[in-house]
Design a protein around this motif. Sequence first.
Motif, PDB file in Angstrom:
ATOM      1  N   ALA A 138      -7.609  -1.919  -3.852  1.00  0.00           N
ATOM      2  CA  ALA A 138      -8.298  -1.180  -2.801  1.00  0.00           C
ATOM      3  C   ALA A 138      -7.769   0.245  -2.794  1.00  0.00           C
ATOM      4  O   ALA A 138      -6.602   0.474  -3.106  1.00  0.00           O
ATOM      5  N   TRP A 139      -8.632   1.203  -2.454  1.00  0.00           N
ATOM      6  CA  TRP A 139      -8.207   2.590  -2.331  1.00  0.00           C
ATOM      7  C   TRP A 139      -9.117   3.287  -1.336  1.00  0.00           C
ATOM      8  O   TRP A 139     -10.259   2.860  -1.106  1.00  0.00           O
ATOM      9  N   SER A 140      -8.620   4.338  -0.738  1.00  0.00           N
ATOM     10  CA  SER A 140      -9.425   5.103   0.204  1.00  0.00           C
ATOM     11  C   SER A 140      -8.925   6.536   0.258  1.00  0.00           C
ATOM     12  O   SER A 140      -7.768   6.818  -0.052  1.00  0.00           O
ATOM     13  N   VAL A 141      -9.827   7.424   0.648  1.00  0.00           N
ATOM     14  CA  VAL A 141      -9.521   8.849   0.763  1.00  0.00           C
ATOM     15  C   VAL A 141     -10.107   9.353   2.075  1.00  0.00           C
ATOM     16  O   VAL A 141     -11.250   9.029   2.412  1.00  0.00           O
ATOM     17  N   MET A 142      -9.333  10.131   2.812  1.00  0.00           N
ATOM     18  CA  MET A 142      -9.803  10.746   4.048  1.00  0.00           C
ATOM     19  C   MET A 142      -9.698  12.259   3.945  1.00  0.00           C
ATOM     20  O   MET A 142      -8.675  12.790   3.508  1.00  0.00           O
ATOM     21  N   ILE A 143     -10.752  12.944   4.358  1.00  0.00           N
ATOM     22  CA  ILE A 143     -10.841  14.394   4.252  1.00  0.00           C
ATOM     23  C   ILE A 143     -10.848  14.994   5.653  1.00  0.00           C
ATOM     24  O   ILE A 143     -11.725  14.688   6.460  1.00  0.00           O
ATOM     25  N   ILE A 144      -9.860  15.810   5.941  1.00  0.00           N
ATOM     26  CA  ILE A 144      -9.741  16.456   7.262  1.00  0.00           C
ATOM     27  C   ILE A 144     -10.120  17.930   7.122  1.00  0.00           C
ATOM     28  O   ILE A 144      -9.425  18.686   6.443  1.00  0.00           O
ATOM     29  N   PRO A 145     -11.201  18.385   7.726  1.00  0.00           N
ATOM     30  CA  PRO A 145     -11.613  19.780   7.574  1.00  0.00           C
ATOM     31  C   PRO A 145     -10.638  20.736   8.262  1.00  0.00           C
ATOM     32  O   PRO A 145      -9.909  20.348   9.184  1.00  0.00           O
ATOM     33  N   PRO A 146     -10.627  21.990   7.849  1.00  0.00           N
ATOM     34  CA  PRO A 146      -9.688  22.959   8.440  1.00  0.00           C
ATOM     35  C   PRO A 146      -9.891  23.167   9.930  1.00  0.00           C
ATOM     36  O   PRO A 146      -8.940  23.504  10.639  1.00  0.00           O
ATOM     37  N   THR A 147     -11.111  22.978  10.425  1.00  0.00           N
ATOM     38  CA  THR A 147     -11.338  23.123  11.870  1.00  0.00           C
ATOM     39  C   THR A 147     -10.519  22.112  12.657  1.00  0.00           C
ATOM     40  O   THR A 147     -10.016  22.408  13.741  1.00  0.00           O
ATOM     41  N   GLU A 148     -10.379  20.890  12.120  1.00  0.00           N
ATOM     42  CA  GLU A 148      -9.585  19.884  12.824  1.00  0.00           C
ATOM     43  C   GLU A 148      -8.098  20.185  12.711  1.00  0.00           C
ATOM     44  O   GLU A 148      -7.330  19.943  13.646  1.00  0.00           O
TER      45      GLU A 148
ATOM     46  N   ALA B   2      -4.760   9.909   1.106  1.00  0.00           N
ATOM     47  CA  ALA B   2      -5.264   8.769   0.342  1.00  0.00           C
ATOM     48  C   ALA B   2      -4.314   7.601   0.468  1.00  0.00           C
ATOM     49  O   ALA B   2      -3.123   7.766   0.766  1.00  0.00           O
ATOM     50  N   ALA B   3      -4.847   6.411   0.240  1.00  0.00           N
ATOM     51  CA  ALA B   3      -4.050   5.188   0.229  1.00  0.00           C
ATOM     52  C   ALA B   3      -4.521   4.326  -0.930  1.00  0.00           C
ATOM     53  O   ALA B   3      -5.693   4.377  -1.316  1.00  0.00           O
ATOM     54  N   ALA B   4      -3.612   3.526  -1.483  1.00  0.00           N
ATOM     55  CA  ALA B   4      -3.961   2.680  -2.618  1.00  0.00           C
ATOM     56  C   ALA B   4      -3.088   1.439  -2.643  1.00  0.00           C
ATOM     57  O   ALA B   4      -1.912   1.486  -2.261  1.00  0.00           O
ATOM     58  N   ILE B   5      -3.686   0.328  -3.077  1.00  0.00           N
ATOM     59  CA  ILE B   5      -2.964  -0.911  -3.346  1.00  0.00           C
ATOM     60  C   ILE B   5      -3.227  -1.278  -4.799  1.00  0.00           C
ATOM     61  O   ILE B   5      -4.384  -1.450  -5.196  1.00  0.00           O
ATOM     62  N   LEU B   6      -2.172  -1.383  -5.591  1.00  0.00           N
ATOM     63  CA  LEU B   6      -2.305  -1.732  -6.993  1.00  0.00           C
ATOM     64  C   LEU B   6      -2.089  -3.233  -7.188  1.00  0.00           C
ATOM     65  O   LEU B   6      -1.360  -3.861  -6.414  1.00  0.00           O
ATOM     66  N   PRO B   7      -2.698  -3.823  -8.200  1.00  0.00           N
ATOM     67  CA  PRO B   7      -2.479  -5.248  -8.471  1.00  0.00           C
ATOM     68  C   PRO B   7      -1.019  -5.521  -8.823  1.00  0.00           C
ATOM     69  O   PRO B   7      -0.285  -4.637  -9.252  1.00  0.00           O
ATOM     70  N   GLU B   8      -0.627  -6.777  -8.656  1.00  0.00           N
ATOM     71  CA  GLU B   8       0.724  -7.181  -9.016  1.00  0.00           C
ATOM     72  C   GLU B   8       0.885  -7.260 -10.532  1.00  0.00           C
ATOM     73  O   GLU B   8      -0.083  -7.469 -11.263  1.00  0.00           O
ATOM     74  N   GLY B   9       2.119  -7.098 -10.986  1.00  0.00           N
ATOM     75  CA  GLY B   9       2.453  -7.310 -12.390  1.00  0.00           C
ATOM     76  C   GLY B   9       1.858  -6.280 -13.326  1.00  0.00           C
ATOM     77  O   GLY B   9       1.538  -5.150 -12.949  1.00  0.00           O
ATOM     78  N   LYS B  10       1.659  -6.703 -14.562  1.00  0.00           N
ATOM     79  CA  LYS B  10       1.181  -5.798 -15.612  1.00  0.00           C
ATOM     80  C   LYS B  10      -0.198  -5.242 -15.309  1.00  0.00           C
ATOM     81  O   LYS B  10      -0.540  -4.138 -15.747  1.00  0.00           O
ATOM     82  N   ARG B  11      -1.011  -6.011 -14.576  1.00  0.00           N
ATOM     83  CA  ARG B  11      -2.368  -5.536 -14.284  1.00  0.00           C
ATOM     84  C   ARG B  11      -2.365  -4.247 -13.463  1.00  0.00           C
ATOM     85  O   ARG B  11      -3.328  -3.485 -13.502  1.00  0.00           O
ATOM     86  N   GLY B  12      -1.296  -4.039 -12.716  1.00  0.00           N
ATOM     87  CA  GLY B  12      -1.239  -2.854 -11.875  1.00  0.00           C
ATOM     88  C   GLY B  12      -0.591  -1.647 -12.514  1.00  0.00           C
ATOM     89  O   GLY B  12      -0.521  -0.581 -11.908  1.00  0.00           O
ATOM     90  N   GLU B  13      -0.121  -1.796 -13.738  1.00  0.00           N
ATOM     91  CA  GLU B  13       0.530  -0.666 -14.411  1.00  0.00           C
ATOM     92  C   GLU B  13      -0.510   0.286 -14.990  1.00  0.00           C
ATOM     93  O   GLU B  13      -1.453  -0.138 -15.651  1.00  0.00           O
ATOM     94  N   ILE B  14      -0.318   1.564 -14.719  1.00  0.00           N
ATOM     95  CA  ILE B  14      -1.279   2.595 -15.125  1.00  0.00           C
ATOM     96  C   ILE B  14      -0.584   3.582 -16.043  1.00  0.00           C
ATOM     97  O   ILE B  14       0.366   4.253 -15.627  1.00  0.00           O
ATOM     98  N   PRO B  15      -1.031   3.681 -17.297  1.00  0.00           N
ATOM     99  CA  PRO B  15      -0.392   4.614 -18.238  1.00  0.00           C
ATOM    100  C   PRO B  15      -0.439   6.051 -17.723  1.00  0.00           C
ATOM    101  O   PRO B  15      -1.480   6.529 -17.270  1.00  0.00           O
TER     102      PRO B  15
ATOM    103  N   ALA C 257       0.841  -1.204   0.000  1.00  0.00           N
ATOM    104  CA  ALA C 257       0.000   0.000   0.000  1.00  0.00           C
ATOM    105  C   ALA C 257       0.870   1.246   0.000  1.00  0.00           C
ATOM    106  O   ALA C 257       1.921   1.281   0.643  1.00  0.00           O
ATOM    107  N   GLY C 258       0.428   2.260  -0.699  1.00  0.00           N
ATOM    108  CA  GLY C 258       1.078   3.566  -0.676  1.00  0.00           C
ATOM    109  C   GLY C 258       0.142   4.596  -0.088  1.00  0.00           C
ATOM    110  O   GLY C 258      -1.081   4.501  -0.250  1.00  0.00           O
ATOM    111  N   ALA C 259       0.685   5.575   0.628  1.00  0.00           N
ATOM    112  CA  ALA C 259      -0.131   6.634   1.224  1.00  0.00           C
ATOM    113  C   ALA C 259       0.524   7.987   0.973  1.00  0.00           C
ATOM    114  O   ALA C 259       1.749   8.115   1.017  1.00  0.00           O
ATOM    115  N   ASP C 260      -0.301   8.982   0.708  1.00  0.00           N
ATOM    116  CA  ASP C 260       0.193  10.337   0.468  1.00  0.00           C
ATOM    117  C   ASP C 260      -0.923  11.313   0.798  1.00  0.00           C
ATOM    118  O   ASP C 260      -2.079  10.928   1.028  1.00  0.00           O
TER     119      ASP C 260
END
Length: 292
Positions: free
Chosen positions: A87-97, A48-61, A31-34
């Motif tokens: 799998a992927w996910s996104v978290m949104i932190i409002p400025p108040t937090e 956000a975080a993401a897990i890409l498939p192994e091999g050629k299936r995970g390559e994104i032009p 998984a990668g997170a940024d």
Amino acid sequence: MLAPPRTVVRREAGLYALEQALQRRGFRHVAGADEAGRGACAGPLVAAAAILPEGKRGEIPGLADSKLLTAAARERVYEQVVAKALAWSVMIIPPTEVDARGLHVCNLAAMRRALASLTVRPDYVLTDGFPVDGLGAPGLAVWKGDRVAACVAAASVLAKVTRDRLMVELDSEFPLYGFAVHKGYITDDHTAALTKHGPCAEHRFSYVNVAAASGRGNRPPRARRPAEPAAAVPTLFDAVVSFDETASSDAAVTEPLLLPGAAEGTVGVASGGQPQPPASVVEDKAMEGEKR
């Protein structure tokens, strides 16, 4: 017993080489997170975080660090990521937090939440720039990870596109500031608008330039905010978000949803009203007003 041979991954080996090396060592789901919006003085912080498939299936032009792509290219890559990711996910932190807990604390918590919300458990985690503990899996902080590891680059695109869309929505609500153009970063035009009109509810009052423009620079962030309660962060996704009162304060529980034309993923909004850790948290002064 002899230790296994050391694995050396060279930058010139390409964006997928680090994940492939980890997969050869048995870490199948990497998984990668940024994040996006650290240096902005208005709008949410998005991780956000993401897990890409192994091999050629995970390559994104066209996949690359989101900051190196044009807006149109980011949108194209975004669609590919949500369609191909295991799998992927996104978290949104409002400025108040961000104001209440501090930028760096929120940044770490957001990445933990994003990783915890993945529907596939990661075997190994790569984070961009600095380490994130408490992940329940081995991990590595990679300098400029969004230019080195494909999964981190994918997370950077998810975070950046999500945040940019939110800032365009905020522009219609607060048209005086040009959010749709500069996305809340500290540009000359944004600074001029902030000086002329003062901050709005979506600015981060813990940042020194916003505090100065508010005219209440010597007061704590919560006191600097406008008297009217800040509206909920608008989102393009009809996500239903709840928080498990018995879980860790950094673990957001969200219902999975489908974005238009996308594979299944998770989008969460972290509310300042969620359970807080017992230890007090001071503001991260070193990050205030940081430019990106």
